[in-house]
Design a protein around this motif. Structure first.
Motif, PDB file in Angstrom:
ATOM      1  N   VAL A  10       0.826  -1.202   0.000  1.00  0.00           N
ATOM      2  CA  VAL A  10       0.000   0.000   0.000  1.00  0.00           C
ATOM      3  C   VAL A  10       0.863   1.256   0.000  1.00  0.00           C
ATOM      4  O   VAL A  10       0.680   2.158  -0.828  1.00  0.00           O
ATOM      5  N   SER A  11       1.800   1.326   0.944  1.00  0.00           N
ATOM      6  CA  SER A  11       2.614   2.518   1.081  1.00  0.00           C
ATOM      7  C   SER A  11       3.809   2.195   1.948  1.00  0.00           C
ATOM      8  O   SER A  11       3.788   1.221   2.712  1.00  0.00           O
ATOM      9  N   CYS A  12       4.848   3.002   1.840  1.00  0.00           N
ATOM     10  CA  CYS A  12       5.995   2.841   2.722  1.00  0.00           C
ATOM     11  C   CYS A  12       6.683   4.185   2.913  1.00  0.00           C
ATOM     12  O   CYS A  12       6.487   5.119   2.123  1.00  0.00           O
ATOM     13  N   ILE A  13       7.503   4.243   3.965  1.00  0.00           N
ATOM     14  CA  ILE A  13       8.206   5.476   4.296  1.00  0.00           C
ATOM     15  C   ILE A  13       9.568   5.133   4.857  1.00  0.00           C
ATOM     16  O   ILE A  13       9.715   4.201   5.653  1.00  0.00           O
ATOM     17  N   ILE A  18       0.994   8.389   4.399  1.00  0.00           N
ATOM     18  CA  ILE A  18       1.834   7.745   5.396  1.00  0.00           C
ATOM     19  C   ILE A  18       2.713   8.811   6.050  1.00  0.00           C
ATOM     20  O   ILE A  18       3.158   9.755   5.398  1.00  0.00           O
ATOM     21  N   SER A  19       2.928   8.660   7.345  1.00  0.00           N
ATOM     22  CA  SER A  19       3.764   9.617   8.071  1.00  0.00           C
ATOM     23  C   SER A  19       4.443   8.897   9.224  1.00  0.00           C
ATOM     24  O   SER A  19       4.095   7.762   9.546  1.00  0.00           O
ATOM     25  N   ARG A  20       5.390   9.578   9.845  1.00  0.00           N
ATOM     26  CA  ARG A  20       6.120   8.959  10.951  1.00  0.00           C
ATOM     27  C   ARG A  20       6.278   9.953  12.075  1.00  0.00           C
ATOM     28  O   ARG A  20       6.356  11.156  11.865  1.00  0.00           O
ATOM     29  N   ASP A  21       6.392   9.442  13.287  1.00  0.00           N
ATOM     30  CA  ASP A  21       6.740  10.222  14.464  1.00  0.00           C
ATOM     31  C   ASP A  21       7.929   9.513  15.088  1.00  0.00           C
ATOM     32  O   ASP A  21       7.755   8.516  15.809  1.00  0.00           O
TER      33      ASP A  21
END
Length: 126
Positions: free
Chosen positions: A48-51, A70-73
């Motif tokens: 689906v998605s990756c980061i 998609i996002s990251r913390d």
């Protein structure tokens, strides 16, 4: 021990939104990319998605571009998948997985991902 734990799945009407979370522990977060995959009933697992955790580079499958983000913390070792404008075809078990940033993680091939979570169910009735 390496752990990936997904949360945030559930039942949502078409056109609605859900946010999935993937919390990681047990490995050096910044050395990896985190991907989201899904498996619908009777279908193959789909990327689906990756980061990339280190620089935030993102990739999306064509089926979700413009709808999913998609996002990251990094402070929480957590990756999110914001899913908007949900469709019935988004119904699936969603998994997060970790791949080395030194590999070809952007192609979203399950074989490139080493660690996997247990999955969270998303249901969008038609």
């Amino acid at each position: 021990d390496v752990q990936l734990v997904e949360s945030g799945g559930g039942l949502e009407q078409a056109g609605g939104s859900l946010r999935l979370s993937c919390a990681e522990s047990g490995f050096t977060f910044s050395d990896y990319a985190i991907g989201w995959f899904r498996r619908a009933p009777g279908k193959k697992r789909e990327g689906v998605s990756c980061i990339s955790i280190s620089d935030g580079t993102t990739y999306y499958a064509d089926s979700v571009k413009g709808r999913f983000t998609i996002s990251r913390d990094n402070s929480k070792n957590t990756v999110y998948l914001q899913m908007n404008d949900l469709k019935s075809e988004d119904t699936a078990v969603y998994y997060c997985a970790a791949a080395s940033i030194y590999g070809d993680f952007g192609r979203l091939r399950p074989s490139d991902y080493k660690f996997w979570g247990q999955g969270t169910q998303v249901n969008v009735p038609s």
